[in-house]
Design a protein around this motif. Structure first.
Motif, PDB file in Angstrom:
ATOM      1  N   UNK A 189       0.679  -1.007  -0.035  1.00 40.63           N
ATOM      2  CA  UNK A 189       0.064  -0.177   0.143  1.00 40.63           C
ATOM      3  C   UNK A 189       0.706   1.214  -0.039  1.00 40.63           C
ATOM      4  N   UNK A 190       2.036   1.133  -0.003  1.00 36.74           N
ATOM      5  CA  UNK A 190       3.012   2.365  -0.034  1.00 36.74           C
ATOM      6  C   UNK A 190       2.721   3.072  -1.581  1.00 36.74           C
ATOM      7  N   UNK A 191       2.740   4.316  -1.385  1.00 34.75           N
ATOM      8  CA  UNK A 191       2.504   5.123  -2.676  1.00 34.75           C
ATOM      9  C   UNK A 191       3.847   5.020  -3.747  1.00 34.75           C
ATOM     10  N   UNK A 192       3.721   4.749  -4.635  1.00 35.60           N
ATOM     11  CA  UNK A 192       4.839   4.242  -5.557  1.00 35.60           C
ATOM     12  C   UNK A 192       4.954   5.365  -6.657  1.00 35.60           C
ATOM     13  N   UNK A 193       6.410   5.631  -6.903  1.00 34.65           N
ATOM     14  CA  UNK A 193       6.556   6.509  -8.199  1.00 34.65           C
ATOM     15  C   UNK A 193       7.259   5.689  -9.114  1.00 34.65           C
ATOM     16  N   UNK A 194       6.395   5.539 -10.449  1.00 33.29           N
ATOM     17  CA  UNK A 194       6.941   4.622 -11.455  1.00 33.29           C
ATOM     18  C   UNK A 194       7.543   5.352 -12.502  1.00 33.29           C
ATOM     19  N   UNK A 195       8.682   5.059 -12.719  1.00 34.28           N
ATOM     20  CA  UNK A 195       9.838   5.754 -13.950  1.00 34.28           C
ATOM     21  C   UNK A 195       9.852   4.739 -14.929  1.00 34.28           C
ATOM     22  N   UNK A 196       8.815   4.813 -16.155  1.00 29.89           N
ATOM     23  CA  UNK A 196       9.095   3.998 -17.247  1.00 29.89           C
ATOM     24  C   UNK A 196      10.214   4.704 -18.346  1.00 29.89           C
ATOM     25  N   UNK A 197      11.184   3.857 -18.202  1.00 27.03           N
ATOM     26  CA  UNK A 197      12.196   4.304 -19.193  1.00 27.03           C
ATOM     27  C   UNK A 197      13.211   3.101 -19.268  1.00 27.03           C
ATOM     28  N   UNK A 198      14.333   3.166 -20.102  1.00 32.26           N
ATOM     29  CA  UNK A 198      15.021   2.180 -20.204  1.00 32.26           C
ATOM     30  C   UNK A 198      15.392   1.269 -21.349  1.00 32.26           C
ATOM     31  N   UNK A 199      15.056   0.060 -21.299  1.00 30.77           N
ATOM     32  CA  UNK A 199      15.129  -0.854 -22.626  1.00 30.77           C
ATOM     33  C   UNK A 199      14.456  -0.656 -23.873  1.00 30.77           C
ATOM     34  N   UNK A 200      13.152  -0.515 -23.775  1.00 24.90           N
ATOM     35  CA  UNK A 200      12.438  -0.378 -24.943  1.00 24.90           C
ATOM     36  C   UNK A 200      11.484   0.797 -24.888  1.00 24.90           C
TER      37      UNK A 200
END
Length: 295
Positions: A52-63
């Motif tokens: 339940x911890x609030x998450x920061x999602x960074x979408x980057x990198x491979x594709x």
């Protein structure tokens, strides 16, 4: 990335195993083509694992993020149902479900990095489609979009042509300036530097500046940091692998944190002291305000 967040945990997610482009200066070798990608259930397990911890999602990198799923999957839409904030790194070739997001979900997208790979647009006849997509991103997220262009000596003869295209097709419509990012693997010659200086002058009205990545510089003078990797920061790969830190293979607890496709993940009880802050992940953690220091 300089973007503070109050989220409790950060995931740097290379969710897509595919990129629509094949840029000559790509830092991914080999370029991701047709590899596995994470789906919604994989990412839902990831979010559930942090209780339940609030998450920061960074979408980057491979594709490229949007190349990793079909529009009918509505991956971005479904992820934004959760208590998350999101950053997206994209080449702008695809929009998927982005334009259909309601305002309350768009608000959860804190940052977008949109890179113009001009040679690929020319090669694939994407000038019109890419410009439309870029305008759509800017229209929806405005100041949250950072627009950049890789200044590589491999394509020096296209620099002026690329900036003229951006000026006409994007800047004239949005007023959004573009950042020139130097090729991280190939230094510019003195002649290239002269050419670049001339272009920054000719297009000064639409250039936000020039930049070269130097991940270690921000830690100059510090012999140690208190790093949240493995506890509140993770790398997650397209094949499901989870790593607290991908740069410490000699520390198994941080290097191998499980695999979300196999529905297993190991969280460390707290941060650790690190004497080698010099990598991309270190830079990201620092920029998000999550790196600790003594004194």
């Amino acid at each position: 990335m300089q973007l503070k967040t109050d989220c409790d945990v950060v995931f740097f997610v290379s969710s897509s195993g595919h990129c629509t482009f094949d840029c000559r200066y790509c830092i991914i070798h080999p370029i991701a083509k047709g590899l596995p990608s994470l789906d919604y259930e994989d990412l839902r397990f990831l979010l559930k694992s942090v209780n339940g911890r609030k998450a920061f999602l960074i979408f980057s990198g491979l594709g490229d993020f949007f190349a990793g799923y079909g529009k009918s999957d509505r991956l971005l839409t479904r992820l934004l149902d959760h208590p998350v904030e999101v950053a997206l790194d994209t080449n702008g070739a695809l929009l998927r479900d982005f334009l259909e997001l309601p305002s309350e979900k768009l608000d959860k997208i804190r940052f977008m990095n949109l890179t113009m790979h001009y040679h690929q647009l020319k090669k694939r006849d994407l000038f019109r489609a890419w410009a439309d997509n870029a305008r759509g991103f800017h229209e929806k997220k405005g100041d949250a979009v950072m627009q950049d262009y890789i200044v590589s000596p491999l394509l020096r003869d296209e620099w002026k042509e690329a900036l003229a295209y951006y000026e006409k097709e994007v800047f004239a419509w949005t007023g959004r300036k573009i950042l020139l990012v130097r090729d991280i693997n190939r230094p510019l010659s003195p002649e290239d530097e002269t050419r670049l200086t001339g272009l920054t002058q000719d297009f000064s009205h639409m250039i936000a500046g020039t930049h070269r990545e130097d991940f270690a510089q921000i830690f100059s003078g510090r012999s140690e940091v208190i790093c949240p990797a493995g506890h509140a920061y993770f790398r997650v790969w397209n094949d499901g692998r989870v790593q607290g830190c991908p740069h410490l293979p000699d520390v198994p607890a941080l290097y191998d944190g499980g695999n979300i496709k196999e529905r297993r993940i190991a969280l460390q009880p707290g941060p650790f002291r690190c004497s080698t802050p010099q990598y991309c992940d270190c830079h990201v953690i620092e920029g998000l305000g999550k790196m600790g220091y003594d004194g």
